[in-house]
Design a protein around this motif. Structure first.
Motif, PDB file in Angstrom:
ATOM      1  N   ASN A 109       0.797  -1.229   0.000  1.00  0.00           N
ATOM      2  CA  ASN A 109       0.000   0.000   0.000  1.00  0.00           C
ATOM      3  C   ASN A 109       0.833   1.283   0.000  1.00  0.00           C
ATOM      4  O   ASN A 109       0.284   2.364  -0.129  1.00  0.00           O
ATOM      5  N   GLY A 110       2.126   1.157   0.204  1.00  0.00           N
ATOM      6  CA  GLY A 110       2.969   2.353   0.237  1.00  0.00           C
ATOM      7  C   GLY A 110       3.187   2.890  -1.165  1.00  0.00           C
ATOM      8  O   GLY A 110       3.364   2.124  -2.103  1.00  0.00           O
ATOM      9  N   PRO A 111       3.200   4.222  -1.323  1.00  0.00           N
ATOM     10  CA  PRO A 111       3.426   4.759  -2.662  1.00  0.00           C
ATOM     11  C   PRO A 111       4.897   4.633  -3.049  1.00  0.00           C
ATOM     12  O   PRO A 111       5.776   4.731  -2.213  1.00  0.00           O
ATOM     13  N   CYS A 112       5.154   4.384  -4.317  1.00  0.00           N
ATOM     14  CA  CYS A 112       6.532   4.273  -4.802  1.00  0.00           C
ATOM     15  C   CYS A 112       6.875   5.446  -5.695  1.00  0.00           C
ATOM     16  O   CYS A 112       8.001   5.578  -6.131  1.00  0.00           O
ATOM     17  N   PHE A 113       5.862   6.251  -6.016  1.00  0.00           N
ATOM     18  CA  PHE A 113       6.042   7.371  -6.940  1.00  0.00           C
ATOM     19  C   PHE A 113       6.543   6.916  -8.299  1.00  0.00           C
ATOM     20  O   PHE A 113       7.243   7.637  -8.986  1.00  0.00           O
ATOM     21  N   THR A 114       6.206   5.682  -8.674  1.00  0.00           N
ATOM     22  CA  THR A 114       6.615   5.205  -9.998  1.00  0.00           C
ATOM     23  C   THR A 114       5.730   5.876 -11.049  1.00  0.00           C
ATOM     24  O   THR A 114       4.571   6.211 -10.781  1.00  0.00           O
ATOM     25  N   ASP A 115       6.308   6.090 -12.236  1.00  0.00           N
ATOM     26  CA  ASP A 115       5.541   6.769 -13.269  1.00  0.00           C
ATOM     27  C   ASP A 115       5.565   6.045 -14.605  1.00  0.00           C
ATOM     28  O   ASP A 115       5.217   6.593 -15.648  1.00  0.00           O
ATOM     29  N   VAL A 116       5.996   4.773 -14.556  1.00  0.00           N
ATOM     30  CA  VAL A 116       6.025   3.985 -15.795  1.00  0.00           C
ATOM     31  C   VAL A 116       5.997   2.497 -15.407  1.00  0.00           C
ATOM     32  O   VAL A 116       6.410   2.146 -14.291  1.00  0.00           O
ATOM     33  N   VAL A 117       5.489   1.662 -16.278  1.00  0.00           N
ATOM     34  CA  VAL A 117       5.595   0.215 -16.050  1.00  0.00           C
ATOM     35  C   VAL A 117       6.214  -0.445 -17.267  1.00  0.00           C
ATOM     36  O   VAL A 117       6.036   0.013 -18.402  1.00  0.00           O
ATOM     37  N   LEU A 118       6.966  -1.509 -17.007  1.00  0.00           N
ATOM     38  CA  LEU A 118       7.536  -2.304 -18.093  1.00  0.00           C
ATOM     39  C   LEU A 118       6.789  -3.626 -18.134  1.00  0.00           C
ATOM     40  O   LEU A 118       6.452  -4.185 -17.075  1.00  0.00           O
ATOM     41  N   VAL A 119       6.530  -4.092 -19.336  1.00  0.00           N
ATOM     42  CA  VAL A 119       5.768  -5.323 -19.488  1.00  0.00           C
ATOM     43  C   VAL A 119       6.516  -6.268 -20.416  1.00  0.00           C
ATOM     44  O   VAL A 119       6.963  -5.860 -21.490  1.00  0.00           O
ATOM     45  N   ALA A 120       6.658  -7.526 -19.977  1.00  0.00           N
ATOM     46  CA  ALA A 120       7.263  -8.546 -20.828  1.00  0.00           C
ATOM     47  C   ALA A 120       6.189  -9.024 -21.787  1.00  0.00           C
ATOM     48  O   ALA A 120       5.321  -9.810 -21.397  1.00  0.00           O
ATOM     49  N   ILE A 151       5.987   0.477 -21.190  1.00  0.00           N
ATOM     50  CA  ILE A 151       7.031   0.084 -22.137  1.00  0.00           C
ATOM     51  C   ILE A 151       6.959  -1.425 -22.328  1.00  0.00           C
ATOM     52  O   ILE A 151       7.102  -2.189 -21.373  1.00  0.00           O
ATOM     53  N   LYS A 152       6.692  -1.848 -23.558  1.00  0.00           N
ATOM     54  CA  LYS A 152       6.635  -3.294 -23.828  1.00  0.00           C
ATOM     55  C   LYS A 152       8.017  -3.784 -24.216  1.00  0.00           C
ATOM     56  O   LYS A 152       8.687  -3.186 -25.062  1.00  0.00           O
ATOM     57  N   ILE A 153       8.436  -4.868 -23.570  1.00  0.00           N
ATOM     58  CA  ILE A 153       9.754  -5.437 -23.857  1.00  0.00           C
ATOM     59  C   ILE A 153       9.523  -6.823 -24.457  1.00  0.00           C
ATOM     60  O   ILE A 153       8.951  -7.699 -23.795  1.00  0.00           O
ATOM     61  N   GLY A 154       9.943  -7.003 -25.691  1.00  0.00           N
ATOM     62  CA  GLY A 154       9.709  -8.281 -26.366  1.00  0.00           C
ATOM     63  C   GLY A 154      10.729  -9.341 -26.002  1.00  0.00           C
ATOM     64  O   GLY A 154      11.818  -9.036 -25.522  1.00  0.00           O
ATOM     65  N   ASP A 155      10.357 -10.599 -26.242  1.00  0.00           N
ATOM     66  CA  ASP A 155      11.290 -11.733 -26.096  1.00  0.00           C
ATOM     67  C   ASP A 155      11.994 -11.791 -24.754  1.00  0.00           C
ATOM     68  O   ASP A 155      13.218 -11.956 -24.684  1.00  0.00           O
ATOM     69  N   VAL A 156      11.254 -11.630 -23.692  1.00  0.00           N
ATOM     70  CA  VAL A 156      11.882 -11.720 -22.386  1.00  0.00           C
ATOM     71  C   VAL A 156      10.864 -12.273 -21.383  1.00  0.00           C
ATOM     72  O   VAL A 156       9.662 -12.032 -21.517  1.00  0.00           O
TER      73      VAL A 156
END
Lengths: 279, 279
Positions: free
Chosen positions: B93-104, B147-152
């Protein structure tokens, strides 16, 4: 530090008549001197250091330690962040993805404006438990995106924020004091240690009493010990100093602690090995 | 590495009859042996290493290097970020202040969903020129925050992101290959060097041809050299290997390079000091 080349592994046995006579072990009539494989100068056996094997081993250790240092330096370079401040200056139009600004409230002009220092919440939270509590708990600062820092100049605030990105600060004495205050307030231990180390290196009899009072006020243990040690080494000159008189007026308990430390030092010096005298 | 204690500074002159006779310089009839101040064993003058002064200097250098290592380790610890991944797990529940996600993207199931790895644009931009170009230039990834990351695999992507925060990765061979591919693709040089070093340490005759082809494909110079050297040392066994046959089929130019390296090695070994043979 080391200027001498210790990479040439060479062992030369020099005899006084420069001839290589019998093998080791048998009696010889001439005096033997060795030649050091490091400095290449000859020496008598009474000045012998290591055997060849240990010398080579020490060389390997040194190489290994240097490799470790290179690896760690590369790691530091990798982990160092570009500071949003420098980034801001070099590329005014590039986005920094900053989500908070810090403001030196003492810098505000009559219309309440001061130059803001941009930063990332994630960096502040990662480096300081005080910022962590402030920003993670949805306090005023987190909502407004502005953190006001009291009693600090713009330059010191900039240097403070920069340190949290780079672990580097260009210090003079004033900046050392300013950053130590901020480091203590926001519990940035690494910076505090850095400032203390610098200020201890600048310690002298003239600034020792002020340093001592400052260290006391900001719980700088290392600096406190160094200043106290310098003061108690010069007790005969202590009461003549202006800062002494001022401190007696302002915070006499600190003066009492100086005398206590001096007394304890005298007792320990008089009977360093007599444990019964301590009880 | 070093087990022997080299902190006891001691110099002992031992004479064969165990008596301390005349001062150095005068002729003596007994054989002198020195005692090494490091290992404390006695040695003959032909096995002499350093003089006492150089030994003490080397000791100081070693202490100084160790202090530097401690300082650098503290700096690394300070600069290391908490990874948003670990943070995410320990305090959901704690905020991380992240502003992007990466997806395999290869992990996506039939409904197009894959577990996202949260991150900070500022960290990605700071560690990788590819992410920098992607995120600072308002490309699709910057707008969508994905951000999509292919082949991983998800695990490799997690480890990749984690490395950018901590400069640490727990590698096995498969993870070493996977991360090297990502490091090369996103130009994270420090990670690439880390993976190469690990994979070179795992290099053996059985995996050498595959390593060689892999290193070639991903421009891993250090790994390529190591694999090539191992292969050319075992040329007699080369053509019997299955991977060899496959590589001849798939990418014969790589096989040609092996033969060229072998030939060049043979020429250099045959006439190492004859510069005219190289022209």
């Amino acid at each position: 530090m080391m200027q001498r080349c210790r990479h040439r592994v060479r062992s030369v046995r020099v005899t006084s008549d420069e001839s290589d006579t019998s093998e080791s072990g048998s009696s010889e009539t001439e005096t033997e001197t060795m030649r050091c494989v490091s400095c290449l100068e000859s020496y008598e056996s009474c000045n012998a250091g290591t055997c060849k094997e240990c010398y080579e081993e020490a060389n390997e250790t040194e190489e290994e330690l240097k490799r470790q240092i290179e690896d760690l330096k590369a790691k530091v370079a990798f982990l160092k962040f570009w500071s949003p401040i420098d980034h801001h200056h070099s590329r005014p139009n590039g986005p920094c993805f900053t989500d908070v600004v810090l403001v030196a409230s003492s810098d505000e002009n009559s219309s309440g404006f001061a130059v803001p220092v941009p930063a990332h919440k994630a960096v502040l939270v990662s480096r300081s438990p005080v910022f962590k509590a402030m920003l993670e708990n949805e306090m005023e600062e987190s909502r407004s995106g502005t953190i006001k820092i009291g009693d600090v100049s713009y330059d010191a605030l900039r240097a403070f924020v920069n340190y949290m990105y780079t672990a580097e600060a260009c210090l003079d004495e004033q900046m050392g004091y300013d950053l130590l205050v901020l480091a203590e307030k926001y519990q940035v231990k690494h910076l505090k240690a850095h400032c203390e180390k610098f200020l201890v290196s600048k310690l002298n009899w003239d600034n020792s009493i002020l340093c001592y009072a400052f260290a006391h006020q900001h719980s700088a243990k290392h600096m406190l010990d160094a200043a106290l040690s310098l003061i108690t080494d010069n007790m005969d000159k202590l009461t003549k100093r202006e800062e002494y008189v001022e401190l007696v007026e302002k915070d006499p308990r600190l003066i009492v602690e100086i005398y206590e430390a001096y007394l304890s030092k005298q007792v320990n010096t008089a009977a360093p090995k007599d444990s019964s005298s301590k009880s």
